[in-house]
Design a protein around this motif. Structure first.
Motif, PDB file in Angstrom:
ATOM      1  N   SER A   1       0.862  -1.169   0.000  1.00 39.81           N
ATOM      2  CA  SER A   1       0.000   0.000   0.000  1.00 39.81           C
ATOM      3  C   SER A   1       0.905   1.228   0.000  1.00 39.81           C
ATOM      4  O   SER A   1       1.711   1.400   0.918  1.00 39.81           O
ATOM      5  CB  SER A   1      -0.887  -0.006   1.246  1.00 39.81           C
ATOM      6  N   VAL A   2       0.788   2.054  -1.028  1.00 42.26           N
ATOM      7  CA  VAL A   2       1.640   3.233  -1.136  1.00 42.26           C
ATOM      8  C   VAL A   2       0.924   4.414  -0.495  1.00 42.26           C
ATOM      9  O   VAL A   2      -0.201   4.732  -0.856  1.00 42.26           O
ATOM     10  CB  VAL A   2       1.979   3.554  -2.604  1.00 42.26           C
ATOM     11  N   VAL A   3       1.583   5.038   0.474  1.00 44.14           N
ATOM     12  CA  VAL A   3       1.085   6.248   1.111  1.00 44.14           C
ATOM     13  C   VAL A   3       2.096   7.332   0.789  1.00 44.14           C
ATOM     14  O   VAL A   3       3.236   7.271   1.240  1.00 44.14           O
ATOM     15  CB  VAL A   3       0.945   6.075   2.639  1.00 44.14           C
ATOM     16  N   PHE A   4       1.713   8.295  -0.031  1.00 45.38           N
ATOM     17  CA  PHE A   4       2.663   9.305  -0.469  1.00 45.38           C
ATOM     18  C   PHE A   4       3.064  10.236   0.672  1.00 45.38           C
ATOM     19  O   PHE A   4       2.308  10.427   1.628  1.00 45.38           O
ATOM     20  CB  PHE A   4       2.118  10.076  -1.662  1.00 45.38           C
ATOM     21  N   ALA A   5       4.233  10.786   0.581  1.00 44.89           N
ATOM     22  CA  ALA A   5       4.871  11.527   1.666  1.00 44.89           C
ATOM     23  C   ALA A   5       4.125  12.793   2.074  1.00 44.89           C
ATOM     24  O   ALA A   5       4.451  13.393   3.084  1.00 44.89           O
ATOM     25  CB  ALA A   5       6.311  11.873   1.292  1.00 44.89           C
ATOM     26  N   GLY A   6       3.102  13.198   1.345  1.00 49.71           N
ATOM     27  CA  GLY A   6       2.348  14.389   1.707  1.00 49.71           C
ATOM     28  C   GLY A   6       1.364  14.166   2.837  1.00 49.71           C
ATOM     29  O   GLY A   6       0.839  15.114   3.404  1.00 49.71           O
ATOM     30  N   PHE A   7       1.102  12.915   3.202  1.00 52.05           N
ATOM     31  CA  PHE A   7       0.140  12.624   4.261  1.00 52.05           C
ATOM     32  C   PHE A   7       0.735  12.908   5.636  1.00 52.05           C
ATOM     33  O   PHE A   7       1.936  12.778   5.855  1.00 52.05           O
ATOM     34  CB  PHE A   7      -0.313  11.162   4.200  1.00 52.05           C
ATOM     35  N   SER A   8      -0.123  13.258   6.584  1.00 55.84           N
ATOM     36  CA  SER A   8       0.322  13.534   7.951  1.00 55.84           C
ATOM     37  C   SER A   8       0.614  12.221   8.673  1.00 55.84           C
ATOM     38  O   SER A   8       0.247  11.138   8.217  1.00 55.84           O
ATOM     39  CB  SER A   8      -0.763  14.296   8.708  1.00 55.84           C
ATOM     40  N   ALA A   9       1.235  12.338   9.836  1.00 54.52           N
ATOM     41  CA  ALA A   9       1.559  11.152  10.633  1.00 54.52           C
ATOM     42  C   ALA A   9       0.285  10.430  11.066  1.00 54.52           C
ATOM     43  O   ALA A   9       0.239   9.192  11.086  1.00 54.52           O
ATOM     44  CB  ALA A   9       2.385  11.553  11.848  1.00 54.52           C
ATOM     45  N   ASP A  10      -0.765  11.179  11.401  1.00 54.42           N
ATOM     46  CA  ASP A  10      -2.029  10.555  11.808  1.00 54.42           C
ATOM     47  C   ASP A  10      -2.667   9.775  10.664  1.00 54.42           C
ATOM     48  O   ASP A  10      -3.172   8.666  10.858  1.00 54.42           O
ATOM     49  CB  ASP A  10      -3.014  11.609  12.319  1.00 54.42           C
ATOM     50  N   SER A  11      -2.641  10.350   9.460  1.00 56.51           N
ATOM     51  CA  SER A  11      -3.194   9.656   8.293  1.00 56.51           C
ATOM     52  C   SER A  11      -2.405   8.390   7.994  1.00 56.51           C
ATOM     53  O   SER A  11      -2.985   7.350   7.659  1.00 56.51           O
ATOM     54  CB  SER A  11      -3.167  10.565   7.073  1.00 56.51           C
ATOM     55  N   LEU A  12      -1.094   8.472   8.113  1.00 57.18           N
ATOM     56  CA  LEU A  12      -0.244   7.301   7.892  1.00 57.18           C
ATOM     57  C   LEU A  12      -0.578   6.217   8.917  1.00 57.18           C
ATOM     58  O   LEU A  12      -0.746   5.051   8.558  1.00 57.18           O
ATOM     59  CB  LEU A  12       1.234   7.683   7.982  1.00 57.18           C
ATOM     60  N   CYS A  13      -0.718   6.612  10.171  1.00 59.02           N
ATOM     61  CA  CYS A  13      -1.034   5.668  11.242  1.00 59.02           C
ATOM     62  C   CYS A  13      -2.359   4.962  10.972  1.00 59.02           C
ATOM     63  O   CYS A  13      -2.469   3.735  11.121  1.00 59.02           O
ATOM     64  CB  CYS A  13      -1.076   6.398  12.575  1.00 59.02           C
ATOM     65  N   GLU A  14      -3.370   5.709  10.563  1.00 58.27           N
ATOM     66  CA  GLU A  14      -4.677   5.112  10.272  1.00 58.27           C
ATOM     67  C   GLU A  14      -4.588   4.088   9.151  1.00 58.27           C
ATOM     68  O   GLU A  14      -5.180   3.015   9.233  1.00 58.27           O
ATOM     69  CB  GLU A  14      -5.677   6.203   9.895  1.00 58.27           C
ATOM     70  N   ARG A  15      -3.849   4.416   8.113  1.00 56.01           N
ATOM     71  CA  ARG A  15      -3.725   3.490   6.987  1.00 56.01           C
ATOM     72  C   ARG A  15      -2.963   2.224   7.371  1.00 56.01           C
ATOM     73  O   ARG A  15      -3.301   1.132   6.932  1.00 56.01           O
ATOM     74  CB  ARG A  15      -3.045   4.192   5.810  1.00 56.01           C
ATOM     75  N   ILE A  16      -1.943   2.370   8.196  1.00 56.50           N
ATOM     76  CA  ILE A  16      -1.181   1.204   8.653  1.00 56.50           C
ATOM     77  C   ILE A  16      -2.067   0.282   9.481  1.00 56.50           C
ATOM     78  O   ILE A  16      -2.073  -0.935   9.292  1.00 56.50           O
ATOM     79  CB  ILE A  16       0.061   1.642   9.457  1.00 56.50           C
ATOM     80  N   LEU A  17      -2.822   0.867  10.393  1.00 57.29           N
ATOM     81  CA  LEU A  17      -3.691   0.059  11.246  1.00 57.29           C
ATOM     82  C   LEU A  17      -4.825  -0.579  10.442  1.00 57.29           C
ATOM     83  O   LEU A  17      -5.186  -1.736  10.679  1.00 57.29           O
ATOM     84  CB  LEU A  17      -4.250   0.911  12.381  1.00 57.29           C
ATOM     85  N   ASP A  18      -5.394   0.167   9.492  1.00 56.18           N
ATOM     86  CA  ASP A  18      -6.497  -0.360   8.693  1.00 56.18           C
ATOM     87  C   ASP A  18      -6.092  -1.564   7.852  1.00 56.18           C
ATOM     88  O   ASP A  18      -6.848  -2.525   7.732  1.00 56.18           O
ATOM     89  CB  ASP A  18      -7.078   0.727   7.771  1.00 56.18           C
ATOM     90  N   CYS A  19      -4.915  -1.511   7.261  1.00 55.37           N
ATOM     91  CA  CYS A  19      -4.515  -2.625   6.393  1.00 55.37           C
ATOM     92  C   CYS A  19      -3.779  -3.721   7.158  1.00 55.37           C
ATOM     93  O   CYS A  19      -3.549  -4.788   6.623  1.00 55.37           O
ATOM     94  CB  CYS A  19      -3.691  -2.133   5.210  1.00 55.37           C
ATOM     95  N   GLY A  20      -3.424  -3.457   8.418  1.00 56.84           N
ATOM     96  CA  GLY A  20      -2.739  -4.476   9.216  1.00 56.84           C
ATOM     97  C   GLY A  20      -1.379  -4.835   8.665  1.00 56.84           C
ATOM     98  O   GLY A  20      -0.998  -6.006   8.623  1.00 56.84           O
ATOM     99  N   CYS A  21      -0.624  -3.830   8.257  1.00 56.03           N
ATOM    100  CA  CYS A  21       0.671  -4.113   7.634  1.00 56.03           C
ATOM    101  C   CYS A  21       1.691  -4.591   8.661  1.00 56.03           C
ATOM    102  O   CYS A  21       1.618  -4.260   9.850  1.00 56.03           O
ATOM    103  CB  CYS A  21       1.178  -2.910   6.858  1.00 56.03           C
ATOM    104  N   SER A  22       2.633  -5.386   8.181  1.00 52.99           N
ATOM    105  CA  SER A  22       3.664  -5.925   9.054  1.00 52.99           C
ATOM    106  C   SER A  22       4.984  -5.165   8.937  1.00 52.99           C
ATOM    107  O   SER A  22       5.877  -5.379   9.744  1.00 52.99           O
ATOM    108  CB  SER A  22       3.896  -7.405   8.710  1.00 52.99           C
ATOM    109  N   LEU A  23       5.083  -4.268   7.941  1.00 56.57           N
ATOM    110  CA  LEU A  23       6.319  -3.526   7.736  1.00 56.57           C
ATOM    111  C   LEU A  23       6.017  -2.192   7.086  1.00 56.57           C
ATOM    112  O   LEU A  23       5.131  -2.107   6.234  1.00 56.57           O
ATOM    113  CB  LEU A  23       7.276  -4.334   6.856  1.00 56.57           C
ATOM    114  N   LEU A  24       6.722  -1.162   7.502  1.00 55.61           N
ATOM    115  CA  LEU A  24       6.621   0.172   6.892  1.00 55.61           C
ATOM    116  C   LEU A  24       7.959   0.505   6.282  1.00 55.61           C
ATOM    117  O   LEU A  24       8.985   0.482   6.959  1.00 55.61           O
ATOM    118  CB  LEU A  24       6.237   1.219   7.946  1.00 55.61           C
ATOM    119  N   ILE A  25       7.952   0.830   4.997  1.00 56.08           N
ATOM    120  CA  ILE A  25       9.173   1.227   4.288  1.00 56.08           C
ATOM    121  C   ILE A  25       9.153   2.744   4.171  1.00 56.08           C
ATOM    122  O   ILE A  25       8.214   3.325   3.640  1.00 56.08           O
ATOM    123  CB  ILE A  25       9.238   0.591   2.895  1.00 56.08           C
ATOM    124  N   THR A  26      10.191   3.397   4.691  1.00 51.98           N
ATOM    125  CA  THR A  26      10.296   4.859   4.591  1.00 51.98           C
ATOM    126  C   THR A  26      11.602   5.234   3.950  1.00 51.98           C
ATOM    127  O   THR A  26      12.531   4.451   3.889  1.00 51.98           O
ATOM    128  CB  THR A  26      10.226   5.534   5.976  1.00 51.98           C
TER     129      THR A  26
END
Length: 88
Positions: free
Chosen positions: A63-88
């Motif tokens: 799931s690609v979350v572009f760098a323009g999103f806030s930390a809260d938006s990123l957190c919501e997307r990570i929790l929603d999809c249940g990802c096991s790894l975040l690549i930054t």
């Protein structure tokens, strides 16, 4: 092509394959396997494409979350999809 005018990189298919295979091995060493979910939080750079292709190569969903999103938006997307790894 990058976001800025004149910002571009040229890469051969062989170079791209090499980078994708290298990163796929990194993902495997981190325990990512087929069916796992991975979030990618990067700007429009070559490494974004490499990360997406490496996930596809090992069968991980990305799931690609572009760098323009806030930390809260990123957190919501990570929790929603249940990802096991975040690549930054």
């Amino acid at each position: 092509e990058g976001n800025e005018p004149g910002d571009s990189t040229k890469i051969t298919y062989r170079e791209l394959l090499h980078k994708v295979c290298q990163f796929a091995n990194v993902l495997r060493s981190q325990g990512v396997k087929k069916g796992d979910r991975v979030s990618i939080y990067l700007p429009m750079i070559l490494e974004l494409v490499v990360a997406m292709l490496a996930c596809a190569r090992i069968g991980a969903l990305h799931s690609v979350v572009f760098a323009g999103f806030s930390a809260d938006s990123l957190c919501e997307r990570i929790l929603d999809c249940g990802c096991s790894l975040l690549i930054t």
